[in-house]
Design an enzyme around this catalytic site. Sequence first.
Site, PDB file in Angstrom:
ATOM      1  N   TYR A   1       0.646  -1.113   0.038  1.00 41.67           N
ATOM      2  CA  TYR A   1      -0.049  -0.030  -0.029  1.00 41.67           C
ATOM      3  C   TYR A   1       0.756   1.508   0.113  1.00 41.67           C
ATOM      4  O   TYR A   1       0.638   2.199   0.521  1.00 41.67           O
ATOM      5  CB  TYR A   1      -1.007   0.082   1.175  1.00 41.67           C
ATOM      6  CG  TYR A   1      -2.256  -0.960   0.916  1.00 41.67           C
ATOM      7  CD1 TYR A   1      -3.359   0.005   0.423  1.00 41.67           C
ATOM      8  CD2 TYR A   1      -2.115  -2.208   1.012  1.00 41.67           C
ATOM      9  CE1 TYR A   1      -4.467  -1.114   0.124  1.00 41.67           C
ATOM     10  CE2 TYR A   1      -3.266  -2.858   0.555  1.00 41.67           C
ATOM     11  CZ  TYR A   1      -4.680  -2.330  -0.024  1.00 41.67           C
ATOM     12  OH  TYR A   1      -5.461  -3.137  -0.018  1.00 41.67           O
TER      13      TYR A   1
ATOM     14  N   GLY B   1      -9.921  -7.144  -3.988  1.00 41.54           N
ATOM     15  CA  GLY B   1      -8.586  -7.539  -4.317  1.00 41.54           C
ATOM     16  C   GLY B   1      -7.634  -8.127  -3.386  1.00 41.54           C
ATOM     17  O   GLY B   1      -7.096  -9.124  -3.689  1.00 41.54           O
ATOM     18  N   ASP B   2      -8.015  -7.678  -2.068  1.00 45.28           N
ATOM     19  CA  ASP B   2      -7.285  -8.327  -0.928  1.00 45.28           C
ATOM     20  C   ASP B   2      -7.788  -9.785  -0.766  1.00 45.28           C
ATOM     21  O   ASP B   2      -6.935 -10.628  -0.401  1.00 45.28           O
ATOM     22  CB  ASP B   2      -7.705  -7.720   0.360  1.00 45.28           C
ATOM     23  CG  ASP B   2      -6.923  -5.991   0.343  1.00 45.28           C
ATOM     24  OD1 ASP B   2      -5.681  -5.876  -0.039  1.00 45.28           O
ATOM     25  OD2 ASP B   2      -7.803  -5.188   0.536  1.00 45.28           O
ATOM     26  N   CYS B   3      -8.976 -10.041  -0.785  1.00 43.74           N
ATOM     27  CA  CYS B   3      -9.329 -11.322  -0.612  1.00 43.74           C
ATOM     28  C   CYS B   3      -8.975 -12.197  -1.806  1.00 43.74           C
ATOM     29  O   CYS B   3      -8.417 -13.440  -1.512  1.00 43.74           O
ATOM     30  CB  CYS B   3     -11.125 -11.220  -0.790  1.00 43.74           C
ATOM     31  SG  CYS B   3     -11.525 -13.088  -0.534  1.00 43.74           S
TER      32      CYS B   3
END
Length: 485
Positions: A140, A253-255
């Site tokens: 990030y 997107g993290d998943c």
Amino acid sequence: MRAAAPLVVVGDALLDRDLVGTAERLAPDAPVPVLDDCQERLRPGGAALAAYLAARAGREVTLVAPLGDDAAGRRLRAMLEPVLTLVPLPLDGPQAEKTRVMADGRPVVRLDRGTGRAAGVTDAARRALAGAPAVLVADYARGAADVLRDELAARAPHTALVWDPHPRGRPPVPGARLVTPTGEEARRFAGPDAADGDELAAVARTAAALVRRWGAVGVAVTLGARGALLCQGDGPLFVPAAARHGGDACGAGDCFAATAAGLLGDGVLPAEAVQGAVAAATRYVAEGGALTAAPGAAPDGAGGAGGGDGDAAAGGDALRLAERVRAAGGTVVAAGGCFDLLHAGHVSLLQQARGIGDCLIVCLNSDASVRRRKGPGRPINPLADRVRVLRALQCVDAVAVFDEDTPERLLAGLRPHIWVKGGDYAVGQLPEAAQLASWGGQAVLLPYLDGRSSTLLATRAADSLGTGGGQDPYAGHGQEGQVPP
């Protein structure tokens, strides 16, 4: 069933806050909406969300991230410590926070604060990476991936390294097993090598350019509700989403990245990992997305590449899924059967069923139930294998097992909106129709592929071994008892 491989997540942790309410009027002093019945919901954000979702899905997770000792940092620790192992990196300023104001489920404005960045590496962080079977870098652009870059580059040839890049971050280290940019990010990263347009052919050319530029083994471009495209330098593989949802996609997107990294650590091929990641991200959005990621909002076993066969036998995972989808205003679809030898008729039925609603739960006969229905020689495939095969289908969101002859008791718990059957029935002949009607549900019939059945497949196999009569088992037959499973 082999235990899931541990996962190490490296990246920048944020504290995410949603202010959720309804907006039905404007303020008298300015033309802005007034948020009524406002509630605050806190959840992990950034790399912390990826780690949290993987841990909630039952995986052993270690999060290496900069964490401060301010109020936001303490809140993050309190949410994360019960479900995963924290390896904090030093932080040189306030913990990053992201606040969304949500009116009727839609974001109105976002507020960001907190300028803290990773300020160094610790021996504990190095030890966490050493020997890790799977590593996800959730970048990030706040320094975590930068301070550990040398260690990540050294681990790349020896681990399943997935890199979820950020437009303001540095490129992934060479040798990453999988890099997971969005379509827009992929075009920005490729620069002059990017192909024009968002058609699949253009996305494939852009992904191939990034494989060469980054020296990655593969690049999976995520395309939102469309699915994802995997390129490993040769022919691309497109994995479509089983269904499209208009829900909150924040964190999808993290998943996706966390699921792919975990599956690669388990030893599956990249194509299988991307398929599993698309299914998990689709399910995450269907269940309510970020609003279900707050601690306590969704139970363990949700939001990722799902638990073991015991969960299916208990039915808990399916019951929780049905509850979450109903709470989010979605449509719960259920279908039932033995699914002993999975064939094209089964797949056609289940794909059609999934297209009707927002999740599909398969109610599966136990081995004892199959024997009572089909005889002492059945099932051919034991329960654990049938559960695993069904779960591998992208159109299936959960599997629940029932031991009785009929699924009425299980259906009473699931309370689906729609119960699907295939074959030559009239709806009034379905024993479940009256039960569904009692809570406002509906039993529906779907077309089936004629001439397919598990029994006939078994007969054909026996004939090929010389133990049957040698006749064409499909001759003169419809589907087995007109019941697809």
